[in-house]
Design an enzyme around this catalytic site. Structure first.
Site, PDB file in Angstrom:
ATOM      1  N   GLU A 316     -31.349  31.898   1.667  1.00 11.41           N
ATOM      2  CA  GLU A 316     -30.677  32.197   2.934  1.00 11.41           C
ATOM      3  C   GLU A 316     -29.350  31.449   3.048  1.00 11.41           C
ATOM      4  O   GLU A 316     -28.351  32.007   3.517  1.00 11.41           O
ATOM      5  CB  GLU A 316     -31.595  31.837   4.111  1.00 11.41           C
ATOM      6  CG  GLU A 316     -32.797  32.756   4.292  1.00 11.41           C
ATOM      7  CD  GLU A 316     -32.431  34.084   4.929  1.00 11.41           C
ATOM      8  OE1 GLU A 316     -31.243  34.299   5.255  1.00 11.41           O
ATOM      9  OE2 GLU A 316     -33.345  34.919   5.107  1.00 11.41           O
ATOM     10  N   GLU A 320     -25.889  33.323   3.458  1.00 11.93           N
ATOM     11  CA  GLU A 320     -25.284  33.213   4.774  1.00 11.93           C
ATOM     12  C   GLU A 320     -24.024  32.356   4.785  1.00 11.93           C
ATOM     13  O   GLU A 320     -23.105  32.591   5.578  1.00 11.93           O
ATOM     14  CB  GLU A 320     -26.313  32.628   5.757  1.00 11.93           C
ATOM     15  CG  GLU A 320     -25.951  32.786   7.207  1.00 11.93           C
ATOM     16  CD  GLU A 320     -27.132  32.524   8.122  1.00 11.93           C
ATOM     17  OE1 GLU A 320     -27.293  31.363   8.510  1.00 11.93           O
ATOM     18  OE2 GLU A 320     -27.878  33.472   8.434  1.00 11.93           O
ATOM     19  N   PRO A 337     -43.990  29.391  21.582  1.00 13.91           N
ATOM     20  CA  PRO A 337     -43.554  30.760  21.911  1.00 13.91           C
ATOM     21  C   PRO A 337     -42.308  30.812  22.799  1.00 13.91           C
ATOM     22  O   PRO A 337     -41.464  31.679  22.611  1.00 13.91           O
ATOM     23  CB  PRO A 337     -44.775  31.350  22.626  1.00 13.91           C
ATOM     24  CG  PRO A 337     -45.937  30.561  22.119  1.00 13.91           C
ATOM     25  CD  PRO A 337     -45.410  29.173  21.907  1.00 13.91           C
ATOM     26  N   GLU A 375     -18.528  32.251  12.743  1.00 17.69           N
ATOM     27  CA  GLU A 375     -17.893  30.983  12.367  1.00 17.69           C
ATOM     28  C   GLU A 375     -18.913  30.086  11.683  1.00 17.69           C
ATOM     29  O   GLU A 375     -20.121  30.194  11.913  1.00 17.69           O
ATOM     30  CB  GLU A 375     -17.370  30.246  13.602  1.00 17.69           C
ATOM     31  CG  GLU A 375     -16.238  30.903  14.357  1.00 17.69           C
ATOM     32  CD  GLU A 375     -15.817  30.061  15.547  1.00 17.69           C
ATOM     33  OE1 GLU A 375     -15.199  28.987  15.339  1.00 17.69           O
ATOM     34  OE2 GLU A 375     -16.130  30.456  16.677  1.00 17.69           O
TER      35      GLU A 375
END
Length: 409
Positions: A316, A320, A337, A375
């Site tokens: 990732e 990313e 949650p 950004e």
């Protein structure tokens, strides 16, 4: 008692008022007693096959003088939904009762480029019907399901419900439908459409996965009619009833019900996630500002099938930010949650169980993916941007203090 606690009662039919063609003990007497006390009642059923008129006749035969406006079926609710959406044409996989409700709402049933395909339940449904629905959806028709119940009970055992047909179409076209019936909130909202806002309503049903879950998703208390207490895995589980009664008559006993809606949506799925607290040589923390919510956040992602969590965060980060990282240690596992349930524009809500890691940079140059990231920047851990996702400052603190071990929150 529940009977005096509420002004409006949304009562299920099968399993609450009747079983098949047999009325249940004390049900008629209790309903008429509620009417005598000027309570408003709506009778709800997920069965999309009968018309409201058919159910009115049935209830009057039982001894309940009900009107058609007090009957809310998933078929009628589907027709009302399409009417609200200004839909004028639909194809149908379902019963003649469903077709009748759609026609009564002014919706034309056609196989000629319909705007919508409505899928319900009917004993005569064939493979060709599923193929027909799939073809229309593939050609651009909206996919709408009356309800998602996979089965319903019969004296001979379970029979396929609308959900079984819906899932066959869904598997064919790989498209998730808009579902109208319980446990979706829409059907409950329609039931209360002409009820004054200051009237207190309660749902009374026999199925925790449809009646109670649906009640709570709509912000209403839910009373379960059952021989035994239902215990959900967690006290915060939306399927946990606020009260359990053996028969409708117990609405007039010393029992009360209350529900306080939590600040998160009931998740459609649980998904494993990963997050990274990436620090540079001056101990600044890497944050990204995401395009989907325009807020600053730690880099996060999901775990793919067959992938270890440390492999997932390395992948990732590379995708990313363009950085190659090393995973130093696990610093926290987060699943609360109210912080970890996210609702998406599709309408689906996902509960993430996130493994967060302290990471360092090995190589690479920061790259901004304009599709997902607006950004990327480094920040002092004690001077984070004001619009950072609310749970991430805690994750950063846990990572910095991770010598004591991983946090579980």
């Amino acid at each position: 008692m529940i009977a005096t606690q509420f002004d409006v009662f949304l009562i299920g039919l099968d399993g609450v008022l009747s079983s098949g063609d047999e009325v249940l003990s004390n049900a008629v007497t209790t309903v008429n007693r509620l009417y005598d006390q000027d309570k408003q009642i709506r009778f709800l059923t997920n069965d999309p096959r009968p018309t409201r008129d058919t159910i009115v006749t049935r209830l009057r035969d039982f001894g309940i003088e009900v009107t058609e406006t007090e009957i809310i079926t998933s078929a009628w609710a589907t027709a009302a939904f399409l009417d609200q959406q200004d839909i004028s044409t639909t194809a149908v996989v379902g019963s003649e009762g469903l077709r009748s409700e759609l026609r009564d709402a002014g919706i034309d049933i056609t196989e000629d480029a319909p705007e919508v395909v409505v899928v319900g339940a009917d004993e005569q449904t064939t493979y060709l019907d599923i193929q027909r629905a799939a073809r229309h959806i593939d050609q651009g028709a909206q996919f709408v399901a009356t309800n998602s119940d996979g089965a319903f009970s019969t004296p001979d055992g379970p029979a396929p419900g609308a959900g079984a047909i819906v899932r066959a179409v869904e598997a064919t076209v790989e498209t998730v439908p808009t579902v109208i019936g319980k446990p979706e909130p829409l059907m409950f909202e329609m039931a209360l459409d002409e009820i004054a806002a200051d009237q207190q309503a309660v749902v009374v049903g026999d199925n925790p996965a449809t009646d109670i879950l649906g009640a709570h998703r709509a912000g209403l208390p839910g009373v379960l009619v059952a021989d035994e207490q239902h215990t959900a895995p967690s006290d915060s589980d939306f399927r946990q009833p606020d009260a359990t009664i053996g028969t409708l008559a117990e609405l007039f006993t010393d029992v009360t019900a209350a529900w306080e809606s939590p600040q998160y949506s009931w998740p459609d799925e649980i998904r494993p996630g990963v997050g990274a607290v990436v620090v540079n040589e001056t101990d600044e923390v890497l944050l990204v500002r995401r395009a989907d919510n325009e807020r600053w956040a730690l880099p996060t992602g999901t775990v793919e099938r067959g992938e270890a969590v440390d492999e997932a965060i390395i992948r990732e980060m590379r995708e990313e930010t363009g950085l190659q990282i090393s995973v130093e240690q696990l610093t926290g596992v987060y699943s609360r949650p109210h912080q970890q349930v996210f609702s998406y524009p599709s309408g689906r809500a996902v509960h993430f169980i996130t493994n967060c890691f302290l990471c360092t940079i090995d190589a690479g140059t920061l790259e901004v993916d304009t599709d997902e990231v607006l950004e990327i920047n480094f920040f002092e851990s004690d001077d984070l941007p004001a619009d950072i996702l609310p749970m991430h400052p805690r994750w950063i603190v846990d990572a910095i203090e991770s010598g004591a071990g991983a946090a579980i929150r």
